[in-house]
Design a protein around this motif. Structure first.
Motif, PDB file in Angstrom:
ATOM      1  N   MET A 277       0.838  -1.193   0.000  1.00 17.15           N
ATOM      2  CA  MET A 277       0.000   0.000   0.000  1.00 17.15           C
ATOM      3  C   MET A 277       0.870   1.239   0.000  1.00 17.15           C
ATOM      4  O   MET A 277       1.777   1.370   0.808  1.00 17.15           O
TER       5      MET A 277
ATOM      6  N   TYR B 265      -5.297   6.967  -1.496  1.00 21.36           N
ATOM      7  CA  TYR B 265      -6.451   6.060  -1.453  1.00 21.36           C
ATOM      8  C   TYR B 265      -7.697   6.847  -1.051  1.00 21.36           C
ATOM      9  O   TYR B 265      -7.693   7.531  -0.020  1.00 21.36           O
TER      10      TYR B 265
ATOM     11  N   ASP C 167      -4.765   5.627  -6.232  1.00 23.26           N
ATOM     12  CA  ASP C 167      -3.944   4.420  -6.157  1.00 23.26           C
ATOM     13  C   ASP C 167      -4.697   3.244  -5.552  1.00 23.26           C
ATOM     14  O   ASP C 167      -4.267   2.094  -5.678  1.00 23.26           O
ATOM     15  N   GLY C 168      -5.806   3.537  -4.901  1.00 20.23           N
ATOM     16  CA  GLY C 168      -6.593   2.478  -4.292  1.00 20.23           C
ATOM     17  C   GLY C 168      -7.802   3.046  -3.577  1.00 20.23           C
ATOM     18  O   GLY C 168      -8.038   4.271  -3.586  1.00 20.23           O
TER      19      GLY C 168
ATOM     20  N   THR D 168      -7.221  -1.974  -9.475  1.00 21.04           N
ATOM     21  CA  THR D 168      -6.766  -1.092  -8.403  1.00 21.04           C
ATOM     22  C   THR D 168      -6.631  -1.906  -7.131  1.00 21.04           C
ATOM     23  O   THR D 168      -6.929  -3.104  -7.113  1.00 21.04           O
TER      24      THR D 168
ATOM     25  N   ILE E 137      -5.061   7.953   3.216  1.00 19.40           N
ATOM     26  CA  ILE E 137      -6.417   7.485   2.941  1.00 19.40           C
ATOM     27  C   ILE E 137      -7.342   8.600   3.404  1.00 19.40           C
ATOM     28  O   ILE E 137      -7.329   8.963   4.584  1.00 19.40           O
TER      29      ILE E 137
END
Length: 291
Positions: free
Chosen positions: A1, A5, A36-37, A69, A202
């Motif tokens: 990770m 995000y 990215d996620g 993803t 995130i």
């Protein structure tokens, strides 16, 4: 990770049901913007206002993007058994990682909290990203506690989503175990989090201002810290305004103005008043850099 995000919201239709189509549309939009996620089923998703069936429904909707993803499912619950049920569903659906808030409400001991994570990880054979959000869970981690230290050094833990203004603690957690993944969890501290070693962020506001935060991230990594800070200040102007009217209702309002059918938040959240909408529109006009 690593990287940026989006902590995806849960869109609702006019009848108050989960709008899976809108969720996928939002994720597709964020992917095009450079996400990215995605972090599914967290605070931004109104997770603890959803039924068990609804939480799994959002995982099912998002799982269609698993080959394009990185997907993280928040599976936290007060009950270990409930958290394990979500974790099993996330694994079945092909999610790459699972995350969980510590169990809250009952004032569980550090040993009990650690066992919760050990149990989840053992059953699904996946390490857990600890979602550290003491402002909401009222469950802080005491890094001097031997059970907590053992937990962070164990293979049961992937890392931490550090939604805590105490960034000293974030650095100390990484110091306990340098192999941990560390993701900054408060949008408004992204630059500071990166400076203290975070692998990425995130964020809830990434739902509608992902390009702005992507600029902060890329600008910081390029070595232009003054430029990154200037962008962070603008982002914080927006965050301050969002929080002053209600973060979740505000994010859903802004997304709706941008063409994503987010619906309104679930009660006891209340939709924004017209004056609040006008205020937000002005703040966004003055600060948002999504181009």
């Amino acid at each position: 990770m690593k990287g940026i995000y989006a902590a995806s919201i849960t869109p609702f239709d006019s009848d108050g049901h989960v709008n899976s189509t809108a969720l996928v549309s939002l994720m597709e939009w964020n992917l095009k913007q450079g996400a990215d996620g995605f972090f599914l089923g967290g605070s931004s998703a109104e997770c603890f206002l959803l039924s068990e069936k609804e939480r799994v429904e959002t995982f099912e909707a998002a799982s269609g993007l698993k080959d394009r993803t990185t997907l993280v499912a928040h599976i936290g619950a007060v009950s270990t058994g409930e958290a394990i049920r979500y974790a099993k569903e996330a694994k079945r659906l092909g999610f790459h990682h699972i995350a969980a808030t510590p169990p809250f409400y009952y004032g569980f001991s550090a040993r009990q909290v650690a066992q919760y994570y050990y149990d989840i990880s053992a059953v699904v054979d996946m390490p857990v990203l600890i979602y550290n959000f003491p402002g909401n869970t009222n469950r802080p981690f005491d890094l001097a506690n031997p059970d907590t230290q053992a937990l962070f050094r164990s293979g049961a833990v992937l890392g931490i989503k550090h939604t805590n203004l105490n960034l000293f603690q974030m650095e100390r957690i990484r110091h306990l175990n340098p192999a941990l993944t560390v993701m900054n969890g408060f949008d408004e501290t992204m630059v500071a989090g990166l400076a203290l070693g975070a692998d990425g962020s995130i964020g809830s506001t990434f739902n509608f201002m992902l390009p702005h935060y992507k600029k902060i991230y890329d600008t910081y990594l390029s070595g232009d810290r003054e430029g990154a800070l200037a962008l962070q200040v603008k982002a914080n102007n927006i965050m301050e305004a969002l929080c002053s009217v209600g973060l979740i209702p505000a994010i859903k309002y802004v997304l709706t103005t941008m063409g994503i059918d987010a619906g309104i938040p679930r009660r006891p959240f209340l939709p924004l008043e017209d004056s609040q909408k006008i205020f937000l529109d002005q703040v966004l006009k003055e600060n948002l850099e999504n181009d």
